[in-house]
Scaffold this motif. Structure first.
Motif, PDB file in Angstrom:
ATOM      1  N   ARG A  11       0.837  -1.188   0.000  1.00 45.63           N
ATOM      2  CA  ARG A  11       0.000   0.000   0.000  1.00 45.63           C
ATOM      3  C   ARG A  11       0.884   1.256   0.000  1.00 45.63           C
ATOM      4  NH1 ARG A  11      -1.978   3.707   3.293  1.00 45.63           N
ATOM      5  NH2 ARG A  11      -0.967   2.873   5.159  1.00 45.63           N
ATOM      6  N   LEU A  12       1.925   1.213   0.841  1.00 48.24           N
ATOM      7  CA  LEU A  12       2.811   2.385   0.925  1.00 48.24           C
ATOM      8  C   LEU A  12       3.506   2.655  -0.407  1.00 48.24           C
ATOM      9  CD1 LEU A  12       4.393   1.846   4.448  1.00 48.24           C
ATOM     10  CD2 LEU A  12       2.779   3.637   3.769  1.00 48.24           C
ATOM     11  N   ARG A  13       3.913   1.589  -1.094  1.00 47.35           N
ATOM     12  CA  ARG A  13       4.552   1.800  -2.400  1.00 47.35           C
ATOM     13  C   ARG A  13       3.589   2.480  -3.379  1.00 47.35           C
ATOM     14  NH1 ARG A  13       9.743   2.263  -1.908  1.00 47.35           N
ATOM     15  NH2 ARG A  13      10.840   0.417  -1.219  1.00 47.35           N
TER      16      ARG A  13
ATOM     17  N   GLN B  26       3.301   6.029  -2.440  1.00 44.92           N
ATOM     18  CA  GLN B  26       4.529   6.721  -2.826  1.00 44.92           C
ATOM     19  C   GLN B  26       4.507   7.110  -4.307  1.00 44.92           C
ATOM     20  OE1 GLN B  26       8.103   4.303  -2.758  1.00 44.92           O
ATOM     21  NE2 GLN B  26       9.270   5.969  -1.830  1.00 44.92           N
ATOM     22  N   GLN B  27       3.921   6.218  -5.121  1.00 39.34           N
ATOM     23  CA  GLN B  27       3.893   6.475  -6.559  1.00 39.34           C
ATOM     24  C   GLN B  27       3.037   7.680  -6.932  1.00 39.34           C
ATOM     25  OE1 GLN B  27       3.323   2.852  -8.836  1.00 39.34           O
ATOM     26  NE2 GLN B  27       5.552   2.668  -8.602  1.00 39.34           N
ATOM     27  N   GLN B  28       2.113   8.023  -5.997  1.00 37.99           N
ATOM     28  CA  GLN B  28       1.272   9.184  -6.289  1.00 37.99           C
ATOM     29  C   GLN B  28       2.029  10.497  -6.110  1.00 37.99           C
ATOM     30  OE1 GLN B  28      -2.013   8.429  -3.648  1.00 37.99           O
ATOM     31  NE2 GLN B  28      -2.368   6.437  -4.619  1.00 37.99           N
ATOM     32  N   GLY B  29       3.247  10.430  -5.618  1.00 34.89           N
ATOM     33  CA  GLY B  29       4.062  11.640  -5.483  1.00 34.89           C
ATOM     34  C   GLY B  29       3.891  12.303  -4.132  1.00 34.89           C
ATOM     35  N   PRO B  30       4.739  13.306  -3.849  1.00 36.71           N
ATOM     36  CA  PRO B  30       4.737  13.935  -2.525  1.00 36.71           C
ATOM     37  C   PRO B  30       3.485  14.779  -2.292  1.00 36.71           C
ATOM     38  CG  PRO B  30       6.189  15.117  -4.005  1.00 36.71           C
ATOM     39  CD  PRO B  30       5.720  13.908  -4.761  1.00 36.71           C
ATOM     40  N   LYS B  31       3.127  14.860  -1.007  1.00 40.34           N
ATOM     41  CA  LYS B  31       2.036  15.760  -0.602  1.00 40.34           C
ATOM     42  C   LYS B  31       2.637  16.883   0.231  1.00 40.34           C
ATOM     43  CE  LYS B  31      -2.201  13.028  -0.298  1.00 40.34           C
ATOM     44  NZ  LYS B  31      -2.129  11.684   0.255  1.00 40.34           N
ATOM     45  N   ASP B  32       2.293  18.110  -0.055  1.00 38.22           N
ATOM     46  CA  ASP B  32       2.808  19.266   0.686  1.00 38.22           C
ATOM     47  C   ASP B  32       4.334  19.256   0.755  1.00 38.22           C
ATOM     48  OD1 ASP B  32       0.144  19.863   1.179  1.00 38.22           O
ATOM     49  OD2 ASP B  32       0.138  18.707   3.043  1.00 38.22           O
TER      50      ASP B  32
END
Lengths: 164, 787
Positions: free
Chosen positions: B439-441, B444-450
């Motif tokens: 799930r974390l991977r 992570q693929q969705q890119g950084p938040k803030d």
């Protein structure tokens, strides 16, 4: 030139002539022989020497004995009453909140003052509340559990153990 | 009397009541009649010639009893020895005088000692000792020190080289030639920074010499009182039987209380010379200057692999900074305990590794929790991630592919060690699951938040524990055995005292060992007392370090208890008028099979053993037994850790969001204590990755000289850890245990660094040296963004 001080420690009143530069922690350990209060640094960083002075947690390495003249002190030796452990002691025992035990007296006294101010602290408040006290053994998690245990017990709730 | 199952239960610690009530006695808590206090005068220079010492003013100071300099001690005390003489390494052992005589070699080197009637007078007078120095050029980093033109620290060690050690296995040259042709080669320089152990209790020594009996008694903060007695005898010339070493309560050690330091010999000398007990307790600044440090490696490393991710070889070179003198175990740490563990938990057939030990003008470096193994794990675990990144593979997949498969145990590595047992993939899968890796991977693929970047780091490790087989210790130059002693003594009332040659100081073995004996003899745990840390009452033993206490010391106790049980069985059979082979021993009761009603309790039998009115022929009175357990191999605990971090690209700050540790330490005696050991290790390892680091100026001044300057971590810096276990018993240990004191420190450092570098991959960052402070991370992001 020595100064006369008179103070109460764990309910007993003492009077001594002390050098003005004598640190309170040395007075407690070397003059009164109450060696449960420890010394871990010289920079007020580690909190091993934490005691209560007039109800507030202080680092006794950074208080002069003469400044404690007239004060009421509580050290680790005064926590248990009539052979009954204080809930904070019970929490540390139940939850494996100590390993070598050296930071433990100061840690318990810092935690106790925290619980007197905030009877139902969040984990974040506990972790922030003991940030003046260093422990090199436990990784703090079991200390947090111990303080939560004590908080429940001091509030009159069932002090259930954290799952191990 | 009901005896519940004790082995495997989270029993509350039996050492705690005295510790939580202030009734425990640490060395500095002791006071003896007539006791004086010592203060050691230490060099402010990293390297200087001592021109003159004028102690006249100090001697005149009120309360001062005596002042001694290095010259005063020179005839009376021998140099402080090194106890690990690694072979085939051209090891140089320059003399280490208890107090410097002509030359000081690090800031903190002792030059004189002042003894006075109270602490404050001793400190005041120490300030009055006038030492005239002629400063010499100093060198603090090991590569400069090993290079041409560096200041020379010891005449006996040209080029500041203490040793040159190497390990080879397979054919690394061929593996790298092939990888250069058809595969990949990954290379990286790593700095494993110097750490300060930071036991919260500093070192303390109280020595009393009885001139009537010639006996020296020393209470002190040691992890190994018998080794200390041995070395105290060597250094002072006082015969070993006249020396008693007592380790009272010891407030943490983490390796820093293994060595025999100059200071204990100096304090013993003072006590003898002035004819009164002398106590010396470090302050924290002194602890930072003169107690050993740990780690401090610089390594150039290469990994050879096929394009499918199969690792075929590893080679490289490490420069290990040893400080100014060789501390007790120093030569063995970056070699035997480090170099041999370089292949980690992977089937890497080809290895070539060299370690140079280098003298510098810094505090001596020796064992700090993990001692060599964290450095090795850091190297291989970082390399696995670098390889995964190079090949575009998932770091978990690269690890799975290279794990030593479970059917190949016992497995002999390219470094020549035989791993006893292991099953690495299940631990990894469990850790990945607990961390929600998949799930974390995808998050992570969705890119950084803030502008906060998610990073996930793995570390799969194996460590060498349970030190160790004595024949191996001898073969690798350790000047001692590594077996362990135990005596289990039953008293006429059926209670037991257990003596162990290990010297636990917070690890909880007073409880764990009582659990073992309770299990073996069916005694109530409260009837068992565990005694440790006193050479006056305990047979020779080797102490507590190297995750050996439960593994080796616990095994010795189990064997001694079994001997007691065997003798008790003989007596019980006699009393029950039955054959031994017809007897059943169940939870503390002996009875003839099928007749549990007519039983003799272990307590009944013990009383009869002492009364000796009616013993079987050939059986001697009393009921106690000793065992000396020398393990046939080391143990090799392993596991998988996962760290999840968020890195704030604006500030460089790393937030540790989640940490999962799945460890396999074999059979577990007390899960609560095991968790405590893991947590404590994690915090030290994570702190190395993120915050801690000892720093010297180029002139050799310790810049991180106090707890206000050195980042010992605090409670609010950590999330709640998730721990889990798999259980693969050691096949050769009588209890199936493997050791757990160091796993957290060994595994966590690379997990964190891998996570942070994973988060920084979008910036093109492939490696950062520790500690990953906001400044370092921020600077790296800015530097890479500019490119």
């Amino acid at each position: 030139m020595k100064h006369k001080i008179s103070l109460t420690v764990n309910g007993t009143t003492y009077t001594h002539e002390v050098e003005p530069r004598l640190l309170l922690v040395h007075y407690i350990r070397d003059v009164l022989g109450l060696t449960g209060t420890h010394i871990g640094c010289d920079t007020t960083s580690c909190g091993a020497c934490t005691i209560h002075m007039n109800g507030k947690a202080v680092k006794s390495c950074t208080v002069l004995a003469v400044q404690a003249d007239g004060a009421q002190l509580l050290t680790v030796e005064g926590l248990a009453r009539d052979g009954q452990l204080h809930p904070i002691q019970e929490g540390f025992w139940e939850e494996h909140g100590l390993q070598c035990g050296f930071c433990t007296p100061g840690m318990m006294l810092a935690a106790l003052e925290l619980l007197q101010r905030i009877p139902d602290p969040t984990e974040e408040q506990i972790r922030a509340g003991i940030e003046g006290n260093l422990c090199r053994c436990t990784g703090y998690q079991h200390i947090v559990n111990a303080i939560q245990y004590a908080a429940r017990k001091m509030r009159g709730e069932e002090p259930r153990k954290a799952a191990v | 009397m009901a005896v519940t199952k004790l082995f495997g239960a989270s029993i509350k610690r039996r050492e705690d009541p005295r510790l939580i009530t202030g009734m425990a006695t640490y060395t500095d808590d002791l006071t003896l009649p007539g006791m004086a206090y010592a203060q050691i005068v230490r060099s402010p220079h990293a390297h200087a010639r001592i021109v003159r010492i004028d102690a006249a003013a100090a001697r005149r100071h009120p309360g001062v009893v005596a002042v001694f300099t290095g010259r005063d001690l020179a005839g009376a005390l021998k140099p402080i020895p090194t106890a690990w003489l690694i072979p085939n390494a051209d090891l140089k052992t320059p003399p280490h005088p208890p107090l410097a005589v002509d030359t000081v070699r690090y800031a903190g080197d002792g030059v004189a000692v002042v003894v006075a009637t109270d602490r404050y007078a001793a400190r005041d007078a120490a300030q009055l000792v006038e030492v005239t120095y002629e400063p010499l050029p100093a060198v603090v980093d090991q590569i400069t020190a090993a290079g041409p033109g560096a200041p020379q620290i010891h005449a006996e060690a040209p080029g500041n080289l203490a040793f040159r050690w190497a390990v080879q296995g397979g054919d690394a040259g061929a593996a790298f030639a092939e990888a250069q042709r058809d595969g990949v080669v990954v290379s990286q320089r790593f700095v494993n920074q110097r750490l300060i152990p930071n036991a919260i209790e500093t070192r303390s020594v109280l020595a009393r010499y009885n001139s009537g009996s010639g006996e020296l008694t020393v209470w002190y903060t040691t992890q190994n009182p018998h080794i200390a007695r041995f070395l105290m005898s060597v250094v002072t010339g006082i015969p070993e039987q006249k020396i008693r070493i007592i380790a009272p309560e010891v407030g943490g050690g983490f390796g820093s209380k293994i060595p025999f330091y100059p200071d204990e010999a100096v304090v013993a000398f003072c006590a003898r010379a002035i004819g009164r007990p002398v106590k010396w307790t470090e302050d924290r600044r002194e602890n930072y200057l003169a107690t050993i440090h740990g780690r401090d490696h610089i390594t150039d490393l290469e990994l050879a692999a096929r394009t499918d991710g199969t690792v075929t070889g590893i080679r490289g070179k490490t420069w290990a900074n040893l400080g100014a003198y060789l501390s007790t175990a120093a030569p063995g740490i970056p070699t035997i305990l480090h170099g041999l563990m370089l292949p980690g938990c992977y089937a890497i057939p080809n290895l070539s590794y060299e370690v140079q030990g280098v003298f510098t003008n810094t505090a001596p470096v020796d064992a700090y929790r993990g001692a060599g193994r964290p450095e090795a794990t850091y190297l291989i675990e970082r390399m696995m991630d670098l390889l995964a990144a190079r090949l575009g593979m998932d770091p978990a997949e690269v690890r799975r592919k290279n794990f030593i498969p479970p059917d190949r145990f016992p497995y002999t590595t390219a470094a020549g060690l035989q791993y006893d047992s292991g099953n690495y993939t299940p631990a990894l899968e469990r850790a990945l699951e607990a961390a929600e890796y998949r799930r974390l991977r995808s998050v992570q693929q969705q890119g950084p938040k803030d502008n906060r970047y998610l990073g996930i780091g793995l570390s799969t490790y194996v460590e060498i524990c349970g030190l160790g087989p004595s024949a191996v210790a001898g073969a690798v130059g350790f000047q001692g055995g590594l077996w362990e002693s135990a005596t289990v003594r039953l008293h006429p009332t059926g209670k037991a005292t257990v003596f162990t040659g290990t010297s636990p100081h917070g690890q909880g073995e007073e409880t764990t060992f009582a659990q073992i004996v309770a299990e073996e003899l069916g005694l109530p745990i409260d009837d068992i007392e565990v005694v440790h840390g006193d050479t006056g009452s305990i047979s020779m033993g080797w102490g507590t370090y190297g995750s050996r206490t439960t593994v080796v010391g616990g095994a010795a106790i189990a064997l001694a208890a079994r001997r007691v049980r065997d003798k008790a069985t003989k007596i019980a059979a006699h009393l029950l008028e039955a054959a031994e082979s017809d007897l059943v021993f169940d939870r503390g009761r002996f009875y003839v099979r099928g007749s549990p009603d007519r039983a003799k309790s272990i307590q009944d039998v013990t009383l009869q053993a002492y009364l000796a009115w009616n013993l079987p022929a050939g059986v001697e009175p009393s009921l106690e037994a000793s065992a000396y357990y020398d393990p046939s191999n080391f143990t090799f605990p392993f596991g998988a850790h996962v760290a999840v971090v968020k890195v704030d690209a604006e500030t460089g700050e790393v937030e540790l969001r989640r940490y999962v540790a799945v460890d396999d330490c074999g059979r577990v005696i007390n899960p609560m204590i095991v968790d405590g050991q893991v947590h404590g290790g994690l915090v030290q390892g994570i702190a190395q990755a993120l915050w801690e680091g000892a720093a010297y100026s180029a002139e050799g001044q310790l810049l991180t000289g106090s707890m206000a300057d050195y980042a010992v971590p605090r409670a609010h810096m950590f999330p709640r850890f998730v721990t889990g276990r798999t259980e693969t018993p050691s096949p050769h240990n009588p209890l199936g245990v493997k050791g757990v004191g160091e796993t957290g420190t060994i595994a966590s450092t690379p997990a964190i660094v891998n996570a942070v570098v994973d988060a920084l991959r979008p910036f093109g960052i492939t490696h950062l040296d520790m500690p990953l402070t906001p400044e370092r991370v921020w600077t790296a992001i800015r530097t890479h963004a500019r490119r």
